[in-house]
Design an enzyme around this catalytic site. Structure first.
Site, PDB file in Angstrom:
ATOM      1  N   ARG A  97      36.736  40.063  51.552  1.00 28.78           N
ATOM      2  CA  ARG A  97      37.829  40.984  51.776  1.00 28.78           C
ATOM      3  C   ARG A  97      36.770  42.350  52.960  1.00 28.78           C
ATOM      4  O   ARG A  97      35.491  42.522  53.165  1.00 28.78           O
ATOM      5  CB  ARG A  97      37.170  41.604  50.201  1.00 28.78           C
ATOM      6  CG  ARG A  97      37.735  43.109  50.317  1.00 28.78           C
ATOM      7  CD  ARG A  97      37.485  43.911  48.586  1.00 28.78           C
ATOM      8  NE  ARG A  97      38.511  45.361  48.518  1.00 28.78           N
ATOM      9  CZ  ARG A  97      37.364  45.916  48.354  1.00 28.78           C
ATOM     10  NH1 ARG A  97      35.914  46.276  48.129  1.00 28.78           N
ATOM     11  NH2 ARG A  97      37.665  47.294  47.937  1.00 28.78           N
ATOM     12  N   ASP A 154      41.968  45.301  52.962  1.00 26.23           N
ATOM     13  CA  ASP A 154      42.608  46.271  51.559  1.00 26.23           C
ATOM     14  C   ASP A 154      44.264  46.511  51.799  1.00 26.23           C
ATOM     15  O   ASP A 154      44.461  46.726  51.063  1.00 26.23           O
ATOM     16  CB  ASP A 154      41.648  46.666  50.805  1.00 26.23           C
ATOM     17  CG  ASP A 154      41.897  46.155  49.647  1.00 26.23           C
ATOM     18  OD1 ASP A 154      42.604  45.672  48.960  1.00 26.23           O
ATOM     19  OD2 ASP A 154      40.314  47.358  48.999  1.00 26.23           O
ATOM     20  N   HIS A 213      46.468  50.115  39.553  1.00 30.65           N
ATOM     21  CA  HIS A 213      44.688  49.862  39.598  1.00 30.65           C
ATOM     22  C   HIS A 213      43.810  50.750  39.373  1.00 30.65           C
ATOM     23  O   HIS A 213      43.625  51.715  39.760  1.00 30.65           O
ATOM     24  CB  HIS A 213      44.830  48.615  40.820  1.00 30.65           C
ATOM     25  CG  HIS A 213      43.161  48.484  41.118  1.00 30.65           C
ATOM     26  ND1 HIS A 213      42.818  47.202  41.689  1.00 30.65           N
ATOM     27  CD2 HIS A 213      42.061  49.232  41.374  1.00 30.65           C
ATOM     28  CE1 HIS A 213      41.721  47.216  41.497  1.00 30.65           C
ATOM     29  NE2 HIS A 213      40.542  48.312  41.714  1.00 30.65           N
ATOM     30  N   MET A 288      34.324  56.108  32.104  1.00 30.77           N
ATOM     31  CA  MET A 288      35.910  55.137  31.355  1.00 30.77           C
ATOM     32  C   MET A 288      35.260  55.687  29.633  1.00 30.77           C
ATOM     33  O   MET A 288      35.390  56.433  28.628  1.00 30.77           O
ATOM     34  CB  MET A 288      36.806  55.055  32.269  1.00 30.77           C
ATOM     35  CG  MET A 288      38.000  55.173  30.406  1.00 30.77           C
ATOM     36  SD  MET A 288      38.908  57.651  30.971  1.00 30.77           S
ATOM     37  CE  MET A 288      39.799  57.839  31.454  1.00 30.77           C
ATOM     38  N   ILE A 336      39.503  50.069  34.361  1.00 27.44           N
ATOM     39  CA  ILE A 336      40.570  50.633  32.403  1.00 27.44           C
ATOM     40  C   ILE A 336      41.534  49.792  32.547  1.00 27.44           C
ATOM     41  O   ILE A 336      42.083  49.767  30.792  1.00 27.44           O
ATOM     42  CB  ILE A 336      40.222  52.362  33.464  1.00 27.44           C
ATOM     43  CG1 ILE A 336      38.582  52.875  34.212  1.00 27.44           C
ATOM     44  CG2 ILE A 336      40.516  53.025  32.342  1.00 27.44           C
ATOM     45  CD1 ILE A 336      39.220  54.157  34.488  1.00 27.44           C
ATOM     46  N   GLU A 338      42.586  47.580  32.677  1.00 30.05           N
ATOM     47  CA  GLU A 338      42.561  46.104  31.437  1.00 30.05           C
ATOM     48  C   GLU A 338      42.164  46.242  30.758  1.00 30.05           C
ATOM     49  O   GLU A 338      42.252  45.755  29.196  1.00 30.05           O
ATOM     50  CB  GLU A 338      42.485  45.250  32.321  1.00 30.05           C
ATOM     51  CG  GLU A 338      42.379  44.276  33.565  1.00 30.05           C
ATOM     52  CD  GLU A 338      41.773  43.274  34.539  1.00 30.05           C
ATOM     53  OE1 GLU A 338      41.230  42.460  34.000  1.00 30.05           O
ATOM     54  OE2 GLU A 338      41.618  43.682  35.405  1.00 30.05           O
ATOM     55  N   ASN A 339      40.706  47.048  30.164  1.00 29.37           N
ATOM     56  CA  ASN A 339      39.984  47.190  28.719  1.00 29.37           C
ATOM     57  C   ASN A 339      40.522  48.329  28.175  1.00 29.37           C
ATOM     58  O   ASN A 339      39.783  48.608  26.993  1.00 29.37           O
ATOM     59  CB  ASN A 339      38.775  47.017  29.381  1.00 29.37           C
ATOM     60  CG  ASN A 339      38.778  45.660  30.367  1.00 29.37           C
ATOM     61  OD1 ASN A 339      38.819  44.525  29.452  1.00 29.37           O
ATOM     62  ND2 ASN A 339      37.981  46.286  31.540  1.00 29.37           N
ATOM     63  N   GLU A 388      40.775  39.495  42.699  1.00 30.45           N
ATOM     64  CA  GLU A 388      40.354  39.584  44.444  1.00 30.45           C
ATOM     65  C   GLU A 388      39.984  38.765  44.753  1.00 30.45           C
ATOM     66  O   GLU A 388      40.667  37.780  45.995  1.00 30.45           O
ATOM     67  CB  GLU A 388      39.805  41.294  44.392  1.00 30.45           C
ATOM     68  CG  GLU A 388      40.967  42.171  43.985  1.00 30.45           C
ATOM     69  CD  GLU A 388      40.379  43.060  44.538  1.00 30.45           C
ATOM     70  OE1 GLU A 388      40.665  44.757  45.389  1.00 30.45           O
ATOM     71  OE2 GLU A 388      39.000  43.859  43.951  1.00 30.45           O
TER      72      GLU A 388
END
Length: 403
Positions: A97, A154, A213, A288, A336, A338-339, A388
């Site tokens: 990456r 990216d 994202h 968060m 954040i 996803e959860n 990723e």
């Protein structure tokens, strides 16, 4: 054949080894490693795990040595008792990456001396990340001579944005010097678009998507027919949404004012990147989860940080919508995205007029790679896991196979 993925950052490194079966990369890696160079003064934390197992400690390294000292970590894959591979030649390619490819690279690229020089020349645009990527490239070339290495950028996914979305309203001579909007998180935005098409069982070419994202770094992308047509990050990953410790977009006049008040450029850089966002507003944390816990306990500034985060997220979702002629799905991804059910719920609240309505039960149920919309909502809301490393491995495999 196996594909090794190296994701090197300024203070950490993640790596995964993927097995390919009949030309396809398996979704779950057979080996993973993570390195935290900020673990303790004078000590880096290194952990590895194999598929189906838990994280185990690996002999520590000194943070001062950086990525270049991690040769034993990678060599443990094919050397020593309990190694996974009989020989290094079992690795058919290495995917890296690379955060910033400028406007030069629009697709995964075989790393040559020329490409390596270009990555080095782009260090001023990604001073925290491109040097780490170069260190990883050079280390793996030393350990695996003759094994092809691939750079997955990216920024690449956003390089076909219309000029109206890519340029700043600044003197055009600046654009000719490379000052333009590059966008970031492109690897995951593209992955989310492809995965959304699979979940919706519709051709990607006909979809209009907004992908969110949301992690410690946050960005959105407007995607039409599988191509990015707008995004929130710009010349650097500092532009756009409020983030964990980054400010996102602010009035440039504030920065001019602070400089005139005697603040140094380095101090301003540090505050904007490391002391702002959730951390700066709440006064607590860039995480968060910590902010939400404090908010539930009645912490006023934690609540303000959450509300500011959501306000800016909703505002930019609206901005992305203006680059599309309709919206088929809103996608949440990242730590954040996803959860955090509260963030998704707040982001989608009262958006029925746009056709967006989430099912509160589905939203609260730790969804992964699925639709959390109400059954009759015209616009689908999806939660998609960021993968990723797998996306990098797949891009590497496809390039090496000539697809």
């Amino acid at each position: 054949m196996n594909i090794l993925v190296v994701n090197a950052g300024s203070s950490s490194l993640k790596s995964s080894l993927f097995l390919t079966v009949e030309g396809r990369v398996e979704a779950t890696p057979i080996w993973q490693a993570q390195v935290d160079f900020t673990y303790k003064p004078g000590e880096a934390l290194i952990q590895t795990r194999r598929r189906g197992g838990g994280w185990e400690p690996f002999p520590s390294a000194s943070p001062e040595g950086g990525i270049g000292q991690l040769a034993p970590l990678f060599q443990s894959l094919w050397q020593g008792e309990g190694s996974l591979l009989p020989q290094a030649a079992e690795i058919g390619g290495v995917g890296h990456r690379v955060v910033h490819g400028g406007s030069l690279y629009r697709q995964p690229t075989l790393i040559t001396p020329e490409v390596e020089r270009a990555i080095e020349q782009l260090i001023p645009l990604a001073p925290a990340h491109n040097p780490a990527a170069l260190a990883g490239i050079r280390l793996l070339r030393q350990l695996l001579p003759g094994i092809p290495q691939v750079a997955v950028f990216d920024t690449a996914f956003h390089q076909q944005m219309p000029l109206a979305a890519a340029l700043y309203p600044l003197p055009y001579a600046w654009a000719e010097q490379g000052i333009r909007r590059y966008g970031f998180h492109g690897i995951n935005h593209e992955h989310c678009a492809r995965r959304a098409a699979e979940i919706l069982n519709r051709p990607l070419e006909e979809l209009r998507l907004i992908t969110c994202h949301l992690g410690n770094g946050c960005s959105l992308a407007a995607i039409r027919g599988g191509r990015s047509v707008d995004t929130t990050m710009g010349y650097t990953p500092l532009e756009g949404l409020m983030m964990g410790s980054r400010s996102g977009s602010v009035d440039p006049g504030i920065l001019i004012h602070q400089l005139r008040q005697g603040m140094s450029v380095d101090e301003l850089d540090r505050i904007l990147n490391r002391e702002s966002g959730l951390k700066g507003v709440s006064g607590l944390s860039s995480d968060m989860r910590v902010v939400l816990e404090a908010m539930e306990a009645g912490h006023a500034r934690a609540e303000l940080a959450f509300e500011l985060f959501v306000h800016r997220l909703r505002s930019q979702i609206g901005a992305m919508l203006m680059s599309l002629d309709r919206l088929d799905a809103l996608v949440f991804s990242g730590g954040i995205g996803e959860n955090s059910a509260p963030v998704r719920a707040a982001a989608c609240a009262d958006l029925g007029f746009l056709g967006i309505q989430i099912d509160p039960v589905l939203n609260a149920g730790s969804p992964r790679n699925c639709d959390i919309s109400t059954s009759d909502a015209p616009v689908r809301v999806l939660v998609i896991s960021a993968q990723e490393d797998w996306a990098i491995a797949t891009a590497c495999q496809n390039l090496l196979q000539g697809e």
